[in-house]
Design a protein around this motif. Structure first.
Motif, PDB file in Angstrom:
ATOM      1  N   CYS A  38     -22.454  26.064 108.827  1.00  0.00           N
ATOM      2  CA  CYS A  38     -23.508  25.377 109.562  1.00  0.00           C
ATOM      3  C   CYS A  38     -23.788  26.094 110.885  1.00  0.00           C
ATOM      4  CB  CYS A  38     -23.121  23.922 109.801  1.00  0.00           C
ATOM      5  SG  CYS A  38     -24.442  22.913 110.517  1.00  0.00           S
ATOM      6  N   ILE A  39     -22.744  26.392 111.638  1.00  0.00           N
ATOM      7  CA  ILE A  39     -22.900  27.071 112.928  1.00  0.00           C
ATOM      8  C   ILE A  39     -23.597  28.417 112.749  1.00  0.00           C
ATOM      9  CG2 ILE A  39     -21.605  28.153 114.824  1.00  0.00           C
ATOM     10  CD1 ILE A  39     -21.677  25.125 115.022  1.00  0.00           C
ATOM     11  N   MET A  40     -23.259  29.138 111.680  1.00  0.00           N
ATOM     12  CA  MET A  40     -23.847  30.458 111.453  1.00  0.00           C
ATOM     13  C   MET A  40     -25.307  30.367 111.017  1.00  0.00           C
ATOM     14  SD  MET A  40     -20.741  32.727 109.740  1.00  0.00           S
ATOM     15  CE  MET A  40     -21.491  32.582 108.167  1.00  0.00           C
ATOM     16  N   GLN A  41     -25.691  29.297 110.335  1.00  0.00           N
ATOM     17  CA  GLN A  41     -27.020  29.252 109.725  1.00  0.00           C
ATOM     18  C   GLN A  41     -28.077  28.499 110.520  1.00  0.00           C
ATOM     19  OE1 GLN A  41     -26.913  28.245 105.530  1.00  0.00           O
ATOM     20  NE2 GLN A  41     -25.050  29.416 105.241  1.00  0.00           N
ATOM     21  N   VAL A  42     -27.670  27.612 111.418  1.00  0.00           N
ATOM     22  CA  VAL A  42     -28.682  26.887 112.196  1.00  0.00           C
ATOM     23  C   VAL A  42     -28.996  27.663 113.466  1.00  0.00           C
ATOM     24  CG1 VAL A  42     -27.945  24.648 111.295  1.00  0.00           C
ATOM     25  CG2 VAL A  42     -27.060  25.424 113.481  1.00  0.00           C
ATOM     26  N   GLY A  43     -30.093  27.312 114.109  1.00  0.00           N
ATOM     27  CA  GLY A  43     -30.478  27.969 115.355  1.00  0.00           C
ATOM     28  C   GLY A  43     -29.456  27.727 116.453  1.00  0.00           C
ATOM     29  N   ASP A  44     -29.372  28.676 117.369  1.00  0.00           N
ATOM     30  CA  ASP A  44     -28.376  28.601 118.448  1.00  0.00           C
ATOM     31  C   ASP A  44     -28.478  27.323 119.264  1.00  0.00           C
ATOM     32  OD1 ASP A  44     -27.306  31.032 117.725  1.00  0.00           O
ATOM     33  OD2 ASP A  44     -28.471  32.171 119.188  1.00  0.00           O
ATOM     34  N   ASP A  45     -29.682  26.818 119.478  1.00  0.00           N
ATOM     35  CA  ASP A  45     -29.862  25.610 120.278  1.00  0.00           C
ATOM     36  C   ASP A  45     -29.623  24.330 119.480  1.00  0.00           C
ATOM     37  OD1 ASP A  45     -30.540  27.206 122.411  1.00  0.00           O
ATOM     38  OD2 ASP A  45     -32.698  27.046 122.050  1.00  0.00           O
ATOM     39  N   SER A  73     -29.872  10.293 105.421  1.00  0.00           N
ATOM     40  CA  SER A  73     -30.159   9.358 106.503  1.00  0.00           C
ATOM     41  C   SER A  73     -30.073  10.042 107.866  1.00  0.00           C
ATOM     42  CB  SER A  73     -29.185   8.178 106.438  1.00  0.00           C
ATOM     43  OG  SER A  73     -29.378   7.313 107.523  1.00  0.00           O
ATOM     44  N   LEU A  74     -29.036  10.840 108.058  1.00  0.00           N
ATOM     45  CA  LEU A  74     -28.890  11.537 109.332  1.00  0.00           C
ATOM     46  C   LEU A  74     -30.023  12.545 109.530  1.00  0.00           C
ATOM     47  CD1 LEU A  74     -27.438  12.157 111.952  1.00  0.00           C
ATOM     48  CD2 LEU A  74     -25.935  13.696 110.671  1.00  0.00           C
ATOM     49  N   ALA A  75     -30.374  13.275 108.495  1.00  0.00           N
ATOM     50  CA  ALA A  75     -31.462  14.247 108.611  1.00  0.00           C
ATOM     51  C   ALA A  75     -32.766  13.548 108.992  1.00  0.00           C
ATOM     52  CB  ALA A  75     -31.624  15.016 107.304  1.00  0.00           C
ATOM     53  N   GLU A  76     -33.049  12.416 108.358  1.00  0.00           N
ATOM     54  CA  GLU A  76     -34.262  11.666 108.683  1.00  0.00           C
ATOM     55  C   GLU A  76     -34.238  11.181 110.128  1.00  0.00           C
ATOM     56  OE1 GLU A  76     -37.969  10.401 108.312  1.00  0.00           O
ATOM     57  OE2 GLU A  76     -36.885  11.539 106.791  1.00  0.00           O
ATOM     58  N   SER A  77     -33.084  10.700 110.568  1.00  0.00           N
ATOM     59  CA  SER A  77     -32.937  10.237 111.947  1.00  0.00           C
ATOM     60  C   SER A  77     -33.161  11.383 112.939  1.00  0.00           C
ATOM     61  CB  SER A  77     -31.544   9.637 112.137  1.00  0.00           C
ATOM     62  OG  SER A  77     -31.324   9.303 113.483  1.00  0.00           O
ATOM     63  N   LEU A  78     -32.597  12.541 112.634  1.00  0.00           N
ATOM     64  CA  LEU A  78     -32.766  13.698 113.522  1.00  0.00           C
ATOM     65  C   LEU A  78     -34.220  14.177 113.547  1.00  0.00           C
ATOM     66  CD1 LEU A  78     -29.545  15.724 112.637  1.00  0.00           C
ATOM     67  CD2 LEU A  78     -30.032  14.571 114.808  1.00  0.00           C
ATOM     68  N   ARG A  79     -34.882  14.104 112.421  1.00  0.00           N
ATOM     69  CA  ARG A  79     -36.289  14.544 112.354  1.00  0.00           C
ATOM     70  C   ARG A  79     -37.198  13.667 113.199  1.00  0.00           C
ATOM     71  NH1 ARG A  79     -35.322  15.452 106.468  1.00  0.00           N
ATOM     72  NH2 ARG A  79     -35.111  17.695 106.255  1.00  0.00           N
ATOM     73  N   CYS A  87     -35.693  21.825 116.356  1.00  0.00           N
ATOM     74  CA  CYS A  87     -34.657  22.151 115.371  1.00  0.00           C
ATOM     75  C   CYS A  87     -35.037  21.728 113.960  1.00  0.00           C
ATOM     76  CB  CYS A  87     -33.340  21.481 115.769  1.00  0.00           C
ATOM     77  SG  CYS A  87     -32.650  22.072 117.304  1.00  0.00           S
ATOM     78  N   SER A  88     -36.304  21.515 113.687  1.00  0.00           N
ATOM     79  CA  SER A  88     -36.683  20.965 112.381  1.00  0.00           C
ATOM     80  C   SER A  88     -36.224  21.844 111.222  1.00  0.00           C
ATOM     81  CB  SER A  88     -38.187  20.728 112.314  1.00  0.00           C
ATOM     82  OG  SER A  88     -38.881  21.937 112.526  1.00  0.00           O
ATOM     83  N   GLY A  89     -36.330  23.152 111.342  1.00  0.00           N
ATOM     84  CA  GLY A  89     -35.845  24.034 110.278  1.00  0.00           C
ATOM     85  C   GLY A  89     -34.341  23.971 110.131  1.00  0.00           C
ATOM     86  N   SER A  90     -33.672  23.875 111.249  1.00  0.00           N
ATOM     87  CA  SER A  90     -32.209  23.804 111.230  1.00  0.00           C
ATOM     88  C   SER A  90     -31.712  22.483 110.650  1.00  0.00           C
ATOM     89  CB  SER A  90     -31.647  23.995 112.639  1.00  0.00           C
ATOM     90  OG  SER A  90     -31.907  25.305 113.094  1.00  0.00           O
ATOM     91  N   ILE A  91     -32.478  21.435 110.839  1.00  0.00           N
ATOM     92  CA  ILE A  91     -32.094  20.136 110.268  1.00  0.00           C
ATOM     93  C   ILE A  91     -32.058  20.249 108.746  1.00  0.00           C
ATOM     94  CG2 ILE A  91     -32.813  17.740 109.916  1.00  0.00           C
ATOM     95  CD1 ILE A  91     -34.001  17.877 112.793  1.00  0.00           C
ATOM     96  N   GLY A  92     -33.058  20.878 108.178  1.00  0.00           N
ATOM     97  CA  GLY A  92     -33.092  21.064 106.732  1.00  0.00           C
ATOM     98  C   GLY A  92     -31.930  21.906 106.240  1.00  0.00           C
ATOM     99  N   THR A  93     -31.600  22.962 106.992  1.00  0.00           N
ATOM    100  CA  THR A  93     -30.475  23.818 106.623  1.00  0.00           C
ATOM    101  C   THR A  93     -29.170  23.046 106.665  1.00  0.00           C
ATOM    102  OG1 THR A  93     -31.612  25.781 107.460  1.00  0.00           O
ATOM    103  CG2 THR A  93     -29.214  25.914 107.257  1.00  0.00           C
TER     104      THR A  93
END
Length: 106
Positions: A38-45, A73-79, A87-93
């Motif tokens: 996860c750390i490697m694939q999502v954006g730094d921020d 549920s968490l992804a929807e909440s974060l979106r 971070c929308s792309g990172s949420i999907g990842t």
């Protein structure tokens, strides 16, 4: 058949056997592997969301359906949270990795 065709056929079979031998058939993803990927694939921020997904699936999850529901549920909440809109792309990842974790552990 000619020798060349036989050699190619044997070489192909040996290559396939090597791939099959090295590929884990039922590899499970533990929480450490989830976190690292996860750390490697999502954006730094956006790396803090990895911890949120870890927490979501590490507490009171006993079935694949519960685990997947928590990821979704968490992804929807974060979106819907304005604070992580960049971070929308990172949420999907992260959600995809979360679902992969669920699939490999339940």
């Amino acid at each position: 058949m000619s020798k060349a065709i036989w050699c190619l056929l044997i070489l192909g079979l040996v290559s396939l056997a090597g791939v099959a031998w090295n590929a884990p058939a039922w590899a499970t993803m533990d929480m450490k592997a989830f976190h690292e990927r996860c750390i490697m694939q999502v954006g730094d921020d956006c790396t803090s969301m990895c911890g949120s997904f870890e927490e979501a699936v590490s507490v009171d999850v006993t079935t694949l359906e519960q685990c997947r529901a928590k990821c979704n549920s968490l992804a929807e909440s974060l979106r819907t949270n304005d604070a992580v809109s960049d971070c929308s792309g990172s949420i999907g990842t992260a959600m995809d990795l979360c679902l992969e974790y669920c699939q490999s552990n339940h």
